[in-house]
Scaffold this active site. Sequence first.
Site, PDB file in Angstrom:
ATOM      1  CG  ASP A  40      -2.009   1.039   1.128  1.00 51.86           C
ATOM      2  OD1 ASP A  40      -1.777   2.163   1.579  1.00 51.86           O
ATOM      3  OD2 ASP A  40      -3.081   0.729   0.601  1.00 51.86           O
ATOM      4  CG  ASN A  54      -4.853  11.185  -5.640  1.00 50.11           C
ATOM      5  OD1 ASN A  54      -4.109  11.214  -6.618  1.00 50.11           O
ATOM      6  ND2 ASN A  54      -5.538  10.114  -5.302  1.00 50.11           N
ATOM      7  CD  GLU A  97      -4.484   4.171  -1.791  1.00 48.90           C
ATOM      8  OE1 GLU A  97      -5.283   4.196  -2.735  1.00 48.90           O
ATOM      9  OE2 GLU A  97      -4.769   4.523  -0.632  1.00 48.90           O
TER      10      GLU A  97
END
Length: 526
Positions: free
Chosen positions: A403, A411, A447
């Site tokens: 992860d 973002n 992700e």
Amino acid sequence: METILNKISDSGLDASSVSGEEALIFWNHVRQHIASTGQEKAQCLIISAEFRFELKQYQASIDELKEALSHLSLPEDAELVLEVRNGLADKLIENGDYHGALNEYISASTIAVDNGFIDEYVLAVLGMGNLCDAYGDHNRALRYYQKIDSIDHAIGSRSLRLRYKLYMLACYIELNRTTAATDLIKECEELSILVSDKVLSGQILLYQAKLYLQSGQTDLAMQCLGNVQYSHGNVHSAWLSNSIRIELAACLSEQNKPHLANWILESTHKRIKEYASPILSLKLANSLANISEQKGDYQSALEHQKRAFRIESDLMKKIPIGELGASQLRRLSRFELQLKLILSEQENRELKETTESQKHTVAQLQQDVFTDPLTSLHNRRWLDVKLKDLLLHDVPFSLMVVDIDHFKSINDELSHLVGDKAIVNVSHELAAYFKFRGASCVRFGGEEFLVILERATLEQAEMHAENYRERIFKFGWQSILGERGLTVSIGITLHREGENTQRTFYRADKALYRAKANGRNQVCTE
């Protein structure tokens, strides 16, 4: 839902343009003149019921949800029926109809088991446990929550898994089971890192503050309460903010500041009246009684105690605790066996499906349907086929969950386009590193990535995970992210003989929780 929205659009109407009373008229028109199937009519009623609830037309909202159920049939509409019944139960509780809510939870639990809906079954059991908790029988509530333990690994929603653990935690605290509460709160903290819900994270801090207060560490309790964050505007935030105020008053009382504590509780009284929660009102009345007694104002203390007694008596009269006794718990015990059988049958069905389709597997894997378009890694559909194949041929494997750390901030701060570039580079490095190591790389979602290492020991998997983690840490991110770097956290586990893949993934996910909780940019094994 998509079908009815398309029909509305084809009719030249706009569902997003209406609200309040106008929305009620709109959805009644759609139901009468546009919806053609029972499911579509039910969906119109469900939406209308939500608008009525916002307008405080509580009974009308409940009536519309009941009418929605009359348009649905089992088993074809099972998922929507469960959604309506669980929502209806919540509204019945808000309206003080605890008996009606229990009936909905009982019906929902039966339908969920009959049709194999694990999360919906969990919601129904939690609802029953919450009724026991509201009654004040925390031991019985705990027995309901513990009914979920055996299917914990099969819960699809991490948020739901965290909620049920928080309900258990609250019971442990009420029962002064400090050791069990301390152990469980660590697990909740690890899980909350991957859930990203401010209200649930705030609950963890609230319960940690309660534990500190129980052990006499008042300063640490107040520090925890000061760290709580939540978004305004929903019922869960209202519950959390008022609970924090009550707990803060308890801390001030412990510090011999009863006047400050009383001021906070008095200001909370109006908020709780607006929120109309009998549970919080009961806690507030008891807190005010204790503070008044500490101040020597025994007349006020007596009035608050009387109010607490009235609220508690009303709850005890309305909550059908007798129907939540041994017979109901035995019914759920029988369901536990049935659910285990369902999970086992699902596993067997997966193996049979693999046997029937193995001739076509190689060809299917070459199709775009098994490839993630952004990263060119395998996708979740391919993963399902691969895991079935491994189980069918008894191939031992280790599972690695990767992860990207703090991806949301990439973002938010640098744009989603930059975030996509980061994902692409992480995936390319993943494919390049594991290309010749007998491994399969999958983009699991967002992700998050999975790596399956066939016939690898835990030590070998850990070595590869550490090498890959360091490779990402040293990657030249400047051209993509500027001054900030990028790291990954990794959780690893071995598949155990005879277990299903849900359990394997659950253990790898727990290891990832720990890696995140321990500071990120590291590898943890389970």
